[in-house]
Scaffold this motif. Structure first.
Motif, PDB file in Angstrom:
ATOM      1  N   THR A 185       0.852  -1.192   0.000  1.00 33.40           N
ATOM      2  CA  THR A 185       0.000   0.000   0.000  1.00 33.40           C
ATOM      3  C   THR A 185       0.889   1.244   0.000  1.00 33.40           C
ATOM      4  OG1 THR A 185      -1.685  -1.179   1.235  1.00 33.40           O
ATOM      5  CG2 THR A 185      -1.821   1.212   1.252  1.00 33.40           C
ATOM      6  N   SER A 186       0.604   2.194  -0.903  1.00 35.41           N
ATOM      7  CA  SER A 186       1.431   3.408  -0.986  1.00 35.41           C
ATOM      8  C   SER A 186       1.300   4.238   0.279  1.00 35.41           C
ATOM      9  CB  SER A 186       0.992   4.288  -2.160  1.00 35.41           C
ATOM     10  OG  SER A 186       1.072   3.599  -3.356  1.00 35.41           O
ATOM     11  N   PRO A 187       2.422   4.605   0.890  1.00 30.42           N
ATOM     12  CA  PRO A 187       2.341   5.476   2.066  1.00 30.42           C
ATOM     13  C   PRO A 187       2.227   6.955   1.693  1.00 30.42           C
ATOM     14  CG  PRO A 187       4.589   4.664   1.769  1.00 30.42           C
ATOM     15  CD  PRO A 187       3.777   4.105   0.639  1.00 30.42           C
ATOM     16  N   TYR A 188       2.404   7.295   0.440  1.00 33.04           N
ATOM     17  CA  TYR A 188       2.319   8.701   0.018  1.00 33.04           C
ATOM     18  C   TYR A 188       1.899   8.769  -1.444  1.00 33.04           C
ATOM     19  CZ  TYR A 188       6.962   7.810  -1.958  1.00 33.04           C
ATOM     20  OH  TYR A 188       8.009   7.296  -2.676  1.00 33.04           O
ATOM     21  N   THR A 189       1.705   9.992  -1.933  1.00 38.07           N
ATOM     22  CA  THR A 189       1.216  10.203  -3.299  1.00 38.07           C
ATOM     23  C   THR A 189       2.311  10.819  -4.170  1.00 38.07           C
ATOM     24  OG1 THR A 189      -1.026  10.509  -2.482  1.00 38.07           O
ATOM     25  CG2 THR A 189      -0.576  11.384  -4.667  1.00 38.07           C
ATOM     26  N   ALA A 190       2.434  10.319  -5.393  1.00 45.08           N
ATOM     27  CA  ALA A 190       3.398  10.881  -6.351  1.00 45.08           C
ATOM     28  C   ALA A 190       3.053  12.346  -6.631  1.00 45.08           C
ATOM     29  CB  ALA A 190       3.359  10.084  -7.654  1.00 45.08           C
ATOM     30  N   THR A 191       4.060  13.167  -6.875  1.00 42.50           N
ATOM     31  CA  THR A 191       3.822  14.598  -7.116  1.00 42.50           C
ATOM     32  C   THR A 191       2.889  14.830  -8.309  1.00 42.50           C
ATOM     33  OG1 THR A 191       5.966  15.173  -6.188  1.00 42.50           O
ATOM     34  CG2 THR A 191       4.958  16.800  -7.643  1.00 42.50           C
ATOM     35  N   ALA A 192       3.143  14.140  -9.416  1.00 39.68           N
ATOM     36  CA  ALA A 192       2.310  14.334 -10.616  1.00 39.68           C
ATOM     37  C   ALA A 192       0.854  13.994 -10.301  1.00 39.68           C
ATOM     38  CB  ALA A 192       2.820  13.464 -11.763  1.00 39.68           C
ATOM     39  N   VAL A 193       0.662  12.918  -9.545  1.00 37.50           N
ATOM     40  CA  VAL A 193      -0.689  12.485  -9.177  1.00 37.50           C
ATOM     41  C   VAL A 193      -1.307  13.488  -8.200  1.00 37.50           C
ATOM     42  CG1 VAL A 193      -2.027  10.614  -8.115  1.00 37.50           C
ATOM     43  CG2 VAL A 193      -0.059  10.073  -9.569  1.00 37.50           C
ATOM     44  N   ALA A 194      -0.492  13.973  -7.262  1.00 40.30           N
ATOM     45  CA  ALA A 194      -0.988  14.934  -6.271  1.00 40.30           C
ATOM     46  C   ALA A 194      -1.478  16.212  -6.945  1.00 40.30           C
ATOM     47  CB  ALA A 194       0.114  15.253  -5.258  1.00 40.30           C
ATOM     48  N   ARG A 195      -0.790  16.618  -8.008  1.00 37.17           N
ATOM     49  CA  ARG A 195      -1.203  17.849  -8.706  1.00 37.17           C
ATOM     50  C   ARG A 195      -2.544  17.651  -9.411  1.00 37.17           C
ATOM     51  NH1 ARG A 195       4.688  20.356 -10.737  1.00 37.17           N
ATOM     52  NH2 ARG A 195       5.442  20.615  -8.605  1.00 37.17           N
TER      53      ARG A 195
ATOM     54  N   ARG B 128       9.354  12.910 -10.956  1.00 37.04           N
ATOM     55  CA  ARG B 128       9.294  11.455 -10.851  1.00 37.04           C
ATOM     56  C   ARG B 128       9.083  10.991  -9.408  1.00 37.04           C
ATOM     57  NH1 ARG B 128      13.877   9.528 -11.502  1.00 37.04           N
ATOM     58  NH2 ARG B 128      15.051  11.465 -11.643  1.00 37.04           N
ATOM     59  N   TYR B 129       8.924  11.927  -8.493  1.00 38.08           N
ATOM     60  CA  TYR B 129       8.713  11.545  -7.089  1.00 38.08           C
ATOM     61  C   TYR B 129       7.424  10.725  -6.969  1.00 38.08           C
ATOM     62  CZ  TYR B 129       7.822  11.942  -2.073  1.00 38.08           C
ATOM     63  OH  TYR B 129       7.564  11.664  -0.752  1.00 38.08           O
ATOM     64  N   GLY B 130       7.541   9.539  -6.379  1.00 39.53           N
ATOM     65  CA  GLY B 130       6.367   8.684  -6.235  1.00 39.53           C
ATOM     66  C   GLY B 130       6.126   7.773  -7.419  1.00 39.53           C
ATOM     67  N   LEU B 131       7.054   7.792  -8.381  1.00 39.50           N
ATOM     68  CA  LEU B 131       7.041   6.836  -9.490  1.00 39.50           C
ATOM     69  C   LEU B 131       8.044   5.744  -9.131  1.00 39.50           C
ATOM     70  CD1 LEU B 131       6.996   5.680 -12.418  1.00 39.50           C
ATOM     71  CD2 LEU B 131       8.571   7.514 -13.047  1.00 39.50           C
ATOM     72  N   ILE B 132       7.635   4.489  -9.179  1.00 38.96           N
ATOM     73  CA  ILE B 132       8.558   3.393  -8.891  1.00 38.96           C
ATOM     74  C   ILE B 132       9.591   3.345 -10.012  1.00 38.96           C
ATOM     75  CG2 ILE B 132       8.789   0.892  -8.589  1.00 38.96           C
ATOM     76  CD1 ILE B 132       6.000   0.904  -7.315  1.00 38.96           C
ATOM     77  N   ALA B 133      10.850   3.600  -9.654  1.00 38.44           N
ATOM     78  CA  ALA B 133      11.886   3.857 -10.652  1.00 38.44           C
ATOM     79  C   ALA B 133      12.279   2.608 -11.430  1.00 38.44           C
ATOM     80  CB  ALA B 133      13.119   4.429  -9.963  1.00 38.44           C
ATOM     81  N   PHE B 134      12.485   2.799 -12.734  1.00 39.14           N
ATOM     82  CA  PHE B 134      13.074   1.757 -13.585  1.00 39.14           C
ATOM     83  C   PHE B 134      14.467   2.249 -13.977  1.00 39.14           C
ATOM     84  CE2 PHE B 134      12.554   0.287 -18.350  1.00 39.14           C
ATOM     85  CZ  PHE B 134      13.771  -0.353 -18.300  1.00 39.14           C
TER      86      PHE B 134
END
Lengths: 123, 500
Positions: B105-115, B205-211
């Motif tokens: 479960t995500s403990p926080y929200t990605a910046t792009a999603v938060a916007r 890319r904050y909150g994106l699971i990095a590849f």
């Protein structure tokens, strides 16, 4: 294995791969099974023999394709260490709020108090 | 479905927003219709890994209340959107298509999603993708593949296949994906929708699971170029949580969307029109070039001689970065730890990663570990970083002569699921998209016709930070061509209730 790397991956570059591992019949430019096994160990992947054999074939094909870059003249070409012009991103060294401990530990496979619990580090 | 929602499946975000603003339609109705459409298509597509029905309807009602109270709301408020399952939304699951993260479960929200959340958008679910975004068909998902709405026996492309498929099916007006080597543009091409990868560093890319951190970029899937511009405008901009985001001001692409292409110089890279193109793709792209010419654009053939080195370079750099990024999945802090009882640390690492990762992820971690290892680093990684410079420099040279480039997105249309069984032939799918990531440029894929009933995509590429120009050039073609109204039909098996 004589050399250990920090963490579980092999993000560092100071690891020797045992260049002498040619005894398993790898041709020039191909990976030997021993090399593949060593890479798997470095990457902490715990692969079984069948997987290693499969990867030996697949990685050799991919590496032979990738080796096209070897022929490129890159004399005096700088490495592209970053995308765009941004060199460094500075900010004030101030403490900002972190995620609450409970939230950080919420996905922990095992915990003890406010810590992640793992098995014995030394066997 | 209520009468108000009927027939809105093909509407643009702008048109939907106007209907919401005039109270002709409520977000609850629109969201309900989206959720119903998703349910209808799911047996054929498997586009979603999780759905958020209650969460979505709650957000929709909140948006409706704000509009009814005459509060000042964003144009995007109340518009449903799906998220690729590599993006974090607080308190919701995120798996990155990996069994290793099942139950996380995500403990926080990605910046792009938060916007987008701050703008009042309604999140309907998390879409299927190749595991950790590594793949070009969505077949590498640990949860099974996604189908293409134009032919469910075909792949929607990947890695953002679920996000492309659900927009193509007209279930939602938009979704988010991520593009590391073509993972937005290629599935957009194969599904006949718009897919936009902004300039590297434009969207946090904050909150994106990095590849692969030097290549990853978040972007929208939509059915209209204008909609992509609206979402991009909302998400773009510097973020203190991602030090690679750019501080340059974000140019609003919307006002200049309709400026047209008369007098613009558009380059066609000859290396992108080579023999690997299928006949239908070539014909569709040539027709698009002719249409640009009719619109007053000056077409010039240009050359990007290192194009054929793009894949080799990419398959050194991306796996190298992935082997480092994925080291964090070790069973200590999150993910499915194996064995389940407390075992010695090394045994836990080996078991967790052996059983948690699928074959493609293991292949790339192995490749990346190898090219970074002592004795091979110079020959592979350092060399690839130099060739990457060459590729970026060639683009810079070309952009001193032309305003944008036009080219095919994918050499072929959607292929049957299971058709590309070896890794290298799958990698070839991205031959026309990876150079753009290596150089950090903005690129978009828009529908430009069909081959044997399957969509063809046209790629528009621009210089760094010329995101607005890319959208403008894409918009001019979209307006002049009629492809944006073409929609796939619900498969016969679903309309009749027959078993698949």
């Amino acid at each position: 294995m004589s050399r250990e790397v920090e963490g579980t991956g092999a993000a560092g570059t100071g690891v020797d791969l045992g260049h002498s591992s040619r005894e398993e019949g790898a041709g020039e430019g191909e990976l030997s099974l021993a090399q593949v096994a060593e890479v798997a160990t470095l990457a902490r992947l715990g692969l079984e023999r069948g997987e290693l054999e499969q990867l030996q074939k697949e990685l050799s094909v991919i590496l032979s394709h990738i080796s096209a870059i070897a022929a490129v003249n890159t004399e005096s070409v700088a490495e592209m260490a970053r995308v765009g012009e941004t060199a460094n991103s500075w900010r004030e060294d101030v403490t900002t709020p972190s995620l609450p401990v409970e939230l950080v530990l919420a996905n922990a496979p095992a915990r003890q108090g406010d810590h992640f619990l793992v098995g014995a580090i030394q066997e | 479905m209520t009468a108000a929602v009927a027939g809105t499946g093909n509407w643009s975000i702008t048109r939907l927003a106007q209907a919401l603003e005039k109270k002709e339609l409520s977000s609850e109705e629109l969201t309900g219709a989206a959720l119903d459409s998703i349910d209808t298509w799911e047996p054929a597509l498997h586009a979603y890994l999780s759905q958020m029905r209650e969460h979505a309807l709650d957000s929709a009602r909140a948006s409706d209340r704000a509009r009814l109270a005459d509060e000042k709301v964003s144009l995007l408020s109340g518009i449903p959107i799906a998220l690729k399952d590599v993006l974090c939304l607080e308190n919701q699951p995120v798996t990155a298509g990996s069994r290793l993260l099942e139950g996380f479960t995500s403990p926080y929200t990605a910046t792009a999603v938060a916007r987008l959340k701050a703008a009042g958008m309604v999140f309907v679910g998390k879409t299927n993708c190749d595991e950790f975004a590594m793949g070009s068909s969505t077949e590498n998902s640990g949860y099974g593949p996604t189908g293409n709405p134009w032919d469910p026996a075909c792949s929607p492309g990947g890695s953002s296949g679920g996000s492309a498929a659900t927009v193509a099916a007209r279930s939602v007006p938009c979704s988010l994906g991520t593009d590391t080597g073509g993972s937005i543009r290629q599935p957009a091409s194969l599904c006949g929708v718009v897919g936009f990868k902004p300039t590297y560093g434009r969207v946090s890319r904050y909150g994106l699971i990095a590849f692969a951190s030097s290549l990853d970029q978040i972007g929208p899937f939509t059915r209209r170029v204008e909609d992509a511009a609206l979402l991009y405008r909302e998400m773009a901009g510097a973020d203190p949580m991602d030090s690679t985001t750019l501080s340059d001001p974000v140019e609003d692409p919307v006002p200049q969307l309709s400026a047209g292409v008369a007098g613009l110089r558009l380059g066609v890279p000859r290396e992108y029109m080579g023999s690997a193109l299928s006949p239908g793709v070539r014909a569709a792209v040539e027709a698009a070039i002719a249409l640009y010419q009719e619109q007053g654009a000056i077409i010039e053939e240009v050359s990007l001689p290192s194009t054929d080195l793009g894949l080799s370079t990419y398959y050194v750099i991306a796996p190298a970065e992935c082997s480092s990024n994925l080291a964090r999945f070790d069973g200590v802090r999150y993910g499915n730890r194996l064995p389940s009882e407390l075992a010695p640390l090394t045994e836990m690492y080996l078991e967790t990663r052996r059983k948690g990762f699928g074959p493609e992820v293991k292949r790339r971690i192995m490749l990346g570990t190898y090219v970074l290892s002592h004795g091979y680093y110079d020959a592979y990684y350092r060399k690839a970083q130099q060739v990457r410079s060459l590729i970026a420099n060639e683009f810079s040279t070309v952009f001193s002569k032309v305003d944008a480039l036009i080219a095919p997105t994918s050499p072929s249309v959607a292929f049957p699921l299971g058709a590309k069984s070896d890794a290298l032939s799958m990698y070839m799918c991205d031959v026309l998209t990876v150079p753009v990531n290596l150089a950090g440029l903005p690129g978009i894929s828009i529908p430009c016709g069909f081959e044997d009933g399957l969509p063809v995509g046209l790629q528009v590429i621009g210089p760094r930070l010329a995101d607005a120009m890319v959208l403008r050039v894409a918009h001019a073609y979209e307006e002049a061509s009629g492809w944006k109204d073409e929609a796939p039909k619900l498969p016969h098996t679903l309309t009749t209730g027959e078993a698949l």
